[in-house]
Scaffold this motif. Structure first.
Motif, PDB file in Angstrom:
ATOM      1  N   ASP A   1       0.831  -1.208   0.000  1.00  0.00           N
ATOM      2  CA  ASP A   1       0.000   0.000   0.000  1.00  0.00           C
ATOM      3  C   ASP A   1       0.862   1.253   0.000  1.00  0.00           C
ATOM      4  O   ASP A   1       0.568   2.230  -0.700  1.00  0.00           O
ATOM      5  CB  ASP A   1      -0.941  -0.002   1.207  1.00  0.00           C
ATOM      6  CG  ASP A   1      -2.076  -1.010   1.050  1.00  0.00           C
ATOM      7  OD1 ASP A   1      -2.326  -1.436  -0.089  1.00  0.00           O
ATOM      8  OD2 ASP A   1      -2.713  -1.349   2.061  1.00  0.00           O
TER       9      ASP A   1
ATOM     10  N   ALA B   1       2.167   1.804  -3.457  1.00  0.00           N
ATOM     11  CA  ALA B   1       1.132   2.283  -4.376  1.00  0.00           C
ATOM     12  C   ALA B   1       0.830   3.763  -4.159  1.00  0.00           C
ATOM     13  O   ALA B   1       0.662   4.530  -5.117  1.00  0.00           O
ATOM     14  CB  ALA B   1      -0.135   1.456  -4.204  1.00  0.00           C
TER      15      ALA B   1
ATOM     16  N   CYS C   1      -6.124   1.744  -9.681  1.00  0.00           N
ATOM     17  CA  CYS C   1      -6.975   1.167  -8.642  1.00  0.00           C
ATOM     18  C   CYS C   1      -8.283   0.702  -9.274  1.00  0.00           C
ATOM     19  O   CYS C   1      -8.904   1.430 -10.063  1.00  0.00           O
ATOM     20  CB  CYS C   1      -7.265   2.208  -7.556  1.00  0.00           C
ATOM     21  SG  CYS C   1      -8.116   1.524  -6.114  1.00  0.00           S
ATOM     22  N   ASP C   2      -8.686  -0.518  -8.946  1.00  0.00           N
ATOM     23  CA  ASP C   2      -9.955  -1.064  -9.420  1.00  0.00           C
ATOM     24  C   ASP C   2     -11.076  -0.505  -8.544  1.00  0.00           C
ATOM     25  O   ASP C   2     -11.203  -0.852  -7.380  1.00  0.00           O
ATOM     26  CB  ASP C   2      -9.915  -2.595  -9.322  1.00  0.00           C
ATOM     27  CG  ASP C   2     -11.211  -3.241  -9.811  1.00  0.00           C
ATOM     28  OD1 ASP C   2     -12.137  -2.509 -10.196  1.00  0.00           O
ATOM     29  OD2 ASP C   2     -11.275  -4.488  -9.800  1.00  0.00           O
ATOM     30  N   ARG C   3     -11.889   0.370  -9.125  1.00  0.00           N
ATOM     31  CA  ARG C   3     -12.987   1.012  -8.388  1.00  0.00           C
ATOM     32  C   ARG C   3     -14.341   0.516  -8.880  1.00  0.00           C
ATOM     33  O   ARG C   3     -15.345   1.236  -8.815  1.00  0.00           O
ATOM     34  CB  ARG C   3     -12.884   2.534  -8.553  1.00  0.00           C
ATOM     35  CG  ARG C   3     -11.554   3.129  -8.120  1.00  0.00           C
ATOM     36  CD  ARG C   3     -11.382   3.119  -6.622  1.00  0.00           C
ATOM     37  NE  ARG C   3     -12.270   4.056  -5.981  1.00  0.00           N
ATOM     38  CZ  ARG C   3     -12.580   4.001  -4.680  1.00  0.00           C
ATOM     39  NH1 ARG C   3     -12.084   3.062  -3.909  1.00  0.00           N
ATOM     40  NH2 ARG C   3     -13.408   4.884  -4.158  1.00  0.00           N
TER      41      ARG C   3
ATOM     42  N   TRP D   1      -7.089  -4.449 -17.439  1.00  0.00           N
ATOM     43  CA  TRP D   1      -6.274  -4.343 -16.215  1.00  0.00           C
ATOM     44  C   TRP D   1      -4.858  -4.862 -16.467  1.00  0.00           C
ATOM     45  O   TRP D   1      -3.874  -4.219 -16.093  1.00  0.00           O
ATOM     46  CB  TRP D   1      -6.936  -5.125 -15.083  1.00  0.00           C
ATOM     47  CG  TRP D   1      -6.162  -5.071 -13.786  1.00  0.00           C
ATOM     48  CD1 TRP D   1      -5.217  -5.954 -13.354  1.00  0.00           C
ATOM     49  CD2 TRP D   1      -6.252  -4.053 -12.781  1.00  0.00           C
ATOM     50  NE1 TRP D   1      -4.718  -5.568 -12.140  1.00  0.00           N
ATOM     51  CE2 TRP D   1      -5.334  -4.406 -11.757  1.00  0.00           C
ATOM     52  CE3 TRP D   1      -7.016  -2.903 -12.635  1.00  0.00           C
ATOM     53  CZ2 TRP D   1      -5.168  -3.623 -10.611  1.00  0.00           C
ATOM     54  CZ3 TRP D   1      -6.854  -2.128 -11.496  1.00  0.00           C
ATOM     55  CH2 TRP D   1      -5.937  -2.488 -10.502  1.00  0.00           C
TER      56      TRP D   1
ATOM     57  N   GLU E   1      -0.175  -1.474  -8.986  1.00  0.00           N
ATOM     58  CA  GLU E   1      -1.512  -1.843  -8.520  1.00  0.00           C
ATOM     59  C   GLU E   1      -1.775  -1.241  -7.132  1.00  0.00           C
ATOM     60  O   GLU E   1      -0.937  -1.325  -6.244  1.00  0.00           O
ATOM     61  CB  GLU E   1      -1.653  -3.357  -8.459  1.00  0.00           C
ATOM     62  CG  GLU E   1      -1.539  -4.033  -9.820  1.00  0.00           C
ATOM     63  CD  GLU E   1      -1.768  -5.528  -9.751  1.00  0.00           C
ATOM     64  OE1 GLU E   1      -2.865  -5.945  -9.321  1.00  0.00           O
ATOM     65  OE2 GLU E   1      -0.847  -6.279 -10.115  1.00  0.00           O
ATOM     66  N   MET E   2      -2.956  -0.646  -6.986  1.00  0.00           N
ATOM     67  CA  MET E   2      -3.344  -0.012  -5.716  1.00  0.00           C
ATOM     68  C   MET E   2      -4.590  -0.681  -5.157  1.00  0.00           C
ATOM     69  O   MET E   2      -5.577  -0.868  -5.874  1.00  0.00           O
ATOM     70  CB  MET E   2      -3.615   1.488  -5.941  1.00  0.00           C
ATOM     71  CG  MET E   2      -4.167   2.200  -4.716  1.00  0.00           C
ATOM     72  SD  MET E   2      -4.461   3.970  -4.995  1.00  0.00           S
ATOM     73  CE  MET E   2      -2.800   4.606  -4.757  1.00  0.00           C
ATOM     74  N   SER E   3      -4.560  -1.045  -3.881  1.00  0.00           N
ATOM     75  CA  SER E   3      -5.716  -1.660  -3.240  1.00  0.00           C
ATOM     76  C   SER E   3      -6.732  -0.590  -2.836  1.00  0.00           C
ATOM     77  O   SER E   3      -6.435   0.605  -2.800  1.00  0.00           O
ATOM     78  CB  SER E   3      -5.275  -2.419  -1.980  1.00  0.00           C
ATOM     79  OG  SER E   3      -4.856  -1.489  -0.985  1.00  0.00           O
ATOM     80  N   ASP E   4      -7.943  -1.052  -2.506  1.00  0.00           N
ATOM     81  CA  ASP E   4      -8.964  -0.128  -2.001  1.00  0.00           C
ATOM     82  C   ASP E   4      -8.498   0.537  -0.702  1.00  0.00           C
ATOM     83  O   ASP E   4      -8.811   1.702  -0.443  1.00  0.00           O
ATOM     84  CB  ASP E   4     -10.276  -0.880  -1.736  1.00  0.00           C
ATOM     85  CG  ASP E   4     -10.848  -1.485  -2.991  1.00  0.00           C
ATOM     86  OD1 ASP E   4     -10.629  -0.915  -4.075  1.00  0.00           O
ATOM     87  OD2 ASP E   4     -11.517  -2.540  -2.896  1.00  0.00           O
TER      88      ASP E   4
ATOM     89  N   PHE F   1      -6.211   3.325  -1.590  1.00  0.00           N
ATOM     90  CA  PHE F   1      -6.970   4.440  -2.166  1.00  0.00           C
ATOM     91  C   PHE F   1      -7.622   5.255  -1.058  1.00  0.00           C
ATOM     92  O   PHE F   1      -7.652   6.490  -1.115  1.00  0.00           O
ATOM     93  CB  PHE F   1      -8.038   3.926  -3.136  1.00  0.00           C
ATOM     94  CG  PHE F   1      -8.783   5.024  -3.854  1.00  0.00           C
ATOM     95  CD1 PHE F   1      -8.329   5.494  -5.077  1.00  0.00           C
ATOM     96  CD2 PHE F   1      -9.908   5.591  -3.297  1.00  0.00           C
ATOM     97  CE1 PHE F   1      -9.001   6.520  -5.734  1.00  0.00           C
ATOM     98  CE2 PHE F   1     -10.592   6.612  -3.940  1.00  0.00           C
ATOM     99  CZ  PHE F   1     -10.133   7.081  -5.167  1.00  0.00           C
TER     100      PHE F   1
END
Length: 328
Positions: A10, A13, A24-26, A182, A192-195, A198
């Protein structure tokens, strides 16, 4: 990960978003499609920004507020040829479907559809986001104003704006393309960034979120969302209250960042000496220490103010996402 710890992935990121580029997957955020002939007039009347001045290919941030101008959600709207896509907070999507539906009257030609599960949403964040777009063949959008969006080959819609006060883009695409796109973005060099990461970045940036900074206790001017408000567009839900607050300089509190010297609890009182001047609304630990967001009474002061948050010492600092007056 608890709010009191941040792992190395994290941290990397967050650093990438600030120095290079992260993705980031939102996709769990809500996407509401508003269509039919009266869609623009309808959204113009239900939210704070000026939809009637926008053309297909443009977009804006806007706020849904109650009749007394209390905040419901901060949304981003993208104007298409035949519809408007509203990107909304994940914990507001069902409520907003019902809330918007309530204001569709018998003669209104407005259709609402929750298309969240049919789509994927990615945020590209950071100064090197342009290099990713070039590798995706979407360089035509580079350099365009905030909210500008374009549909590229394969059905990937790319919009200017990272969702934070950092350069970047928002990608909305069919769910069937999610894994492929992706993989291309990561192969092109995005971290890659996690929730979780973010949300840490959200707090550092000062983007207000529902159930934290956006609640029945606060209005959009207090939340620092002046850029989402049109003061000359005419009537909309909550307009009278917002106009009065602006005209009479009636904003009694502002959202600020707070650099803390130890952990703190959300909802803690913020005090100067023995006087309570506000409340902590978000908190996180970062690689550089402890940080929070909170509302502070206008008369108490701003940047540089020394405060106590519960038993913790803190100092008020600026946060880049918000403003405390109408932007010139």
């Amino acid at each position: 990960m608890s709010k009191s710890a941040i792992d190395t992935n994290d941290a990397a990121a967050i650093q990438a978003a600030q120095d290079s580029v992260a993705v980031c997957d939102r996709s769990f955020c809500g996407i509401i499609r508003v269509s039919d002939d009266d869609r623009i007039r309808f959204l113009h009347n239900q939210t704070t920004n000026d939809f009637q001045s926008l053309k297909p290919g443009q977009g804006c941030d806007t706020v849904m507020v109650t009749s007394t101008a209390r905040t419901i959600d901060l949304a981003t709207a993208y104007i298409l040829e035949d519809a408007v896509l509203l990107l909304v907070s994940p914990n507001r999507r069902e409520f907003l479907m019902q809330w918007l539906d309530k204001y569709i009257f018998f003669a209104d030609k407005v259709q609402l559809a929750d298309v969240t599960n049919e789509t994927a949403t990615f945020n590209l964040i950071g100064s090197e986001s342009d290099t990713i777009l070039e590798k995706l063949g979407a360089e035509a959008i580079i350099g365009q104003p905030y909210g500008t969006h374009q549909l590229f080959d394969g059905g990937v819609r790319v919009a200017v704006g990272s969702g934070l006060a950092l350069p970047g883009y928002t990608l909305i695409l069919p769910a069937s393309l999610k894994a492929t796109v992706w993989e291309k973005i990561v192969e092109a060099g995005a971290q890659e960034m996690s929730d979780r990461a973010f949300d840490v970045l959200r707090i550092l940036q000062g983007r207000p979120a529902p159930e934290h900074e956006l609640t029945d206790d606060y209005n959009p001017l207090e939340a620092g969302l002046w850029h989402t408000i049109s003061f000359n567009k005419g009537c909309y839900i909550g307009q009278e209250t917002i106009a009065r607050l602006n005209t009479y300089k009636g904003v009694k509190q502002h959202l600020w960042g707070i650099r803390l010297n130890a952990p703190a609890e959300i909802e803690s009182a913020i005090a100067v000496g023995d006087e309570k001047v506000g409340k902590l609304t978000s908190y996180t630990e970062t690689a550089d220490g402890y940080f929070g967001l909170g509302y502070i009474r206008t008369k108490a002061g701003g940047v540089g103010l020394k405060v106590k948050v519960g038993e913790t010492e803190g100092e008020i600092i600026e946060i880049p996402f918000v403003s405390h007056e109408y932007p010139e």
